[in-house]
Scaffold this active site. Sequence first.
Site, PDB file in Angstrom:
ATOM      1  N   ILE A  10     -57.013  28.937 125.568  1.00  0.00           N
ATOM      2  CA  ILE A  10     -57.436  28.344 127.058  1.00  0.00           C
ATOM      3  C   ILE A  10     -56.294  28.169 127.967  1.00  0.00           C
ATOM      4  O   ILE A  10     -56.268  27.596 128.871  1.00  0.00           O
ATOM      5  CB  ILE A  10     -57.984  27.060 126.630  1.00  0.00           C
ATOM      6  N   GLY A  11     -54.974  28.651 127.306  1.00  0.00           N
ATOM      7  CA  GLY A  11     -53.778  28.388 128.086  1.00  0.00           C
ATOM      8  C   GLY A  11     -52.562  28.739 127.407  1.00  0.00           C
ATOM      9  O   GLY A  11     -52.470  28.768 126.137  1.00  0.00           O
ATOM     10  N   PHE A  15     -43.939  25.935 124.678  1.00  0.00           N
ATOM     11  CA  PHE A  15     -43.499  26.331 123.512  1.00  0.00           C
ATOM     12  C   PHE A  15     -44.700  27.469 122.698  1.00  0.00           C
ATOM     13  O   PHE A  15     -44.118  27.817 121.805  1.00  0.00           O
ATOM     14  CB  PHE A  15     -43.013  25.355 122.413  1.00  0.00           C
ATOM     15  N   GLY A  16     -45.827  27.770 123.244  1.00  0.00           N
ATOM     16  CA  GLY A  16     -46.812  28.542 122.734  1.00  0.00           C
ATOM     17  C   GLY A  16     -47.928  28.452 123.314  1.00  0.00           C
ATOM     18  O   GLY A  16     -48.177  27.884 124.434  1.00  0.00           O
ATOM     19  N   ILE A  18     -52.309  27.599 123.656  1.00  0.00           N
ATOM     20  CA  ILE A  18     -53.263  26.562 123.394  1.00  0.00           C
ATOM     21  C   ILE A  18     -54.466  27.405 123.176  1.00  0.00           C
ATOM     22  O   ILE A  18     -55.044  28.027 123.852  1.00  0.00           O
ATOM     23  CB  ILE A  18     -53.125  25.619 124.485  1.00  0.00           C
ATOM     24  N   LYS A  33     -52.441  23.296 119.934  1.00  0.00           N
ATOM     25  CA  LYS A  33     -51.221  23.541 120.616  1.00  0.00           C
ATOM     26  C   LYS A  33     -50.241  24.088 119.394  1.00  0.00           C
ATOM     27  O   LYS A  33     -49.976  23.454 118.588  1.00  0.00           O
ATOM     28  CB  LYS A  33     -50.440  22.463 121.168  1.00  0.00           C
ATOM     29  N   ASP A 151     -42.857  13.710 133.270  1.00  0.00           N
ATOM     30  CA  ASP A 151     -43.153  14.947 133.580  1.00  0.00           C
ATOM     31  C   ASP A 151     -44.698  14.894 134.013  1.00  0.00           C
ATOM     32  O   ASP A 151     -45.579  15.770 133.726  1.00  0.00           O
ATOM     33  CB  ASP A 151     -43.026  16.065 132.539  1.00  0.00           C
TER      34      ASP A 151
END
Length: 722
Positions: A10-11, A15-16, A18, A33, A151
Site C-alpha cells: 500500500i505504500g 526505510f522500506g 508498507i 511497515k 514531522d
Amino acid sequence: MEKYKILECIGHGSFGRIYKVQRLKDGALLAQKEIHFGNITRQEKQYIADEVNILRNLKHPNIVQYCGEELNRSAQVINLYMEYCGHGDLANLIQRYKEEKKRFTEQEVLKFFTQLLLALYRCHYGENAPACDSQWPREIFHPKQSVLHRDIKPANIFLDENNSVKLGDFGLSKLLDNTRVFTQSYVGTPYYMSPEIIRSSPYSAKSDVWALGCVIFEICMLTHPFEGRSYLELQRNICQGNLSCWDHHYSDDVFLLIRHCLEVNSDLRPTTYQLLRSPILSDIRSKLESERVVLEQSDLLHKKHQMLIQLENDLQFREQRLSARESELENVIASRLAQREEILRRELEKQLRDMDARYQRHMQTVVNSMQKMRVTSPVDHNEQPESSTAEMFVDCTIEASQSPLLHIPKLGISKPLQTLSCPGFTLTTQQPILKRPTLRKELSSRALHTTATLMKYRANASSLRTTPIDKDGQITSLQQKNGTSNQVADCMNKLLHTSLDGKKLSPSELCNKFSDGEGLPNRKVSKLSVESDETAVSASSGESVPTDSTLTDTKSKSVFVHPPSPQSLYVEKLEKLNIRSDEVSKPSKASKTLHGYALPSLASPYDVHAEEKIARENEMDGNFKTMKINQHPDEYVLRTPKKIQLLEGQKRSPVKQLGRLGYNKLRRSAMDNAGLELRKAASTSNYTSLQSRTLPGSWRDDEEEIPRPFLRKMLDARMMRA
C-alpha cells in the site's frame, strides 16, 4: 508458524515498503511497515528504536495504534505492525480534491483540526485531554514525559473507514523528559518548518503547532501556506509570515485559528491546551465525543459480532473435524470389521476344508472297510452268501418229529452264533479282542481247518458213534438231567443212531448216505461251530436219558456205549481255544468243502456246573485212551475230495496255522491223548492189539476198521500241528 498473511503493498516509507496484512488468529487487518536495518547507520537504527518505544506507550483514538513487531535477524528485517487505516493518508485525499477541484467543508476542516489537536495534546502532555464539560487543569502543569513528532505533514496523517484522523509515522519524533525541554536537532519537510527552526532556535512543542497550522491551511486552500522560487525565498517568507493566498470561502473563526497557529513569534503562539479551550472547537469536540461513543459502541458490537462469527466458524470447523473424525473412525471400524470377518471367514473355510478332508478320509476308510466286510443276505438257499465264517448264523429251529428219521437243522444267517458249551471245561462268555486283519485271517484259517477236518472224518463210518441208552432202551443225554437241551447234540445223536435205532442201517450204508448229501440242506457255509456230544439229547422216539455213570460203568449196562466221535473231540478243541467272534470277514476259498456241506451246530444257552464239567473231563481223559479202529482200505482216498487232499499237502496248511494259535491247549485235550495212542499203535503195526484195547463200553462188533492210509495221514497231521 506464520501469524500474518500479506495481502497487498500500500505504500513506501523512509526505510522500506508498507504492506496490508491480515492477522490469522482473529482476521484483523493491519499495516506492516518493513524496515531493513542491514545497510543503515547507527543513528537511523536509533530512530527505529525510538519509534518503537514511542508507539508502545502512545495509545489514543487519534493516534495510529501500535500492534507489535517481528524481528528477522537472518534477513536483517524488522516488521512493525500498526493499525490499518483504510482510507489512506491525508495527502492523497488533498491531491484527489485538488484534481477534482473540490473543497472541504468548514465542519470537515474543524473536525480534522480538533482531532489533530487531541492527538498532539496526548503527545505533548502524556495524557488524554480532559472532557469538554470537565474542569481543565492549569496550563502550568507539566507532564512527566513529552513526545515531539517533528514531522507533522499530510502524508503522516491517516484516515480510517469512518474518516477519523490518525496521527502516525513517529520515525523522526523525539522523546523528551522533564529536564530536556528543548531539542537542538530537527529533520523535517521545509514547507512545514517553523521560523525558530530556520533561525536555529531550540525545537519545542510549539513547533508542532506551527506544522499543524500549515496542514490545516493546506486542507482549506489545497496548497502550501508558504511558497518560494528557492529555498532562501521559502525561508524568508516563513520567517516573515507571508501567506501565499487566502480567500473567504471559510469563516473568519477558521482563519483566526489558522493565523494563531502560524504566529511567527513562538512566545505568542498558542499551545494545544489553549487551542482546545477555544469556543469554536468546544462544540466540535462535543460532537466528536458523541460520535466517538457511538463509534466505540458500534465497534464493540462489531467486535462482538465478529467474535460470534469467529466462534461460529470455529464451532463449524470443529463440527466438520468431528464429522470427519467420525467418518474416519467409521471407516476404520468398518475396515477392521471387514478384516476380522475375512479372518473369521478364512478360518471357518479352513475348518470346513479340514472337516471335509477328515470326512472324506473317514468315508474312504468306511467304504474300503465296507467293501472288505460287506455282507449281503442270499436270495435263496441255493445262492452263496457274501459273508465270512464269523458272520454265519444258525437257525435254531429244528423240526420235531416222532419219526426216527434224521432231521438236520438248516443253516442260515438269521441269528448270531451263541456261546458254545462243551463238557469237561468251563468257557468264558467274553469274546477275544482281535484286530480286524488278524481276525479275518485267523477265522478263515480256522473255518477252513474245521470244514476240512469234519469232511475228512465224515467219509469214515467208524467216526459215527452211538450214545448210551438207559434201561428202557432210550437214548439219553446228560444235559437233559440238568433240565437243559442242546439241539446240536440232538442232531448229532440222531445222525449217529439212525442206522441203529431208526432205519437199522449199517455204518457203511449210513456213511454212503451221509457222503451223498442226503438229509442235508443245500446250503454252503464258511464256518462250522459244533458242540461236544456229551450234551446230546434223545431222538424223536422219546427215549430216556442215562446218567453220568453210564459213561464210566460198563458192567451195569448190557448195551454198547461208543466213545466220542472225532467230530466231538474236534469241537472240544475248538471250544478250548474259545473261537467265537461276531466280526465280519470275507469268505475264504478254503471254507468251501465237499459238495458245499458241513455239519450244523447250535450253541447251548446253558452250562453245567464247574464240578460236573471237571469230573466229565477227567472221565473222558481216562476212558478215551484206547480206541477200537475198524479198517476200511483206501476209504479215505476214495471218499475224500481232491480239494481236501490238496489242502492237507500245503506248506502252510490250516491245520498248522490252527496249531500255532493253541498248541498248549491242544496237547492237553482228550483228542491229543487218543491221537498219541493211535500213533503208537500205528508205529508198532500191532493192529490186533489196538483192536483188543477197548474203552469201557467197547466198540461195536460189526464196526468197520479205519484204513491205514487214512489213519497215518490223520496222525501225521496231528503231529505236525503239535
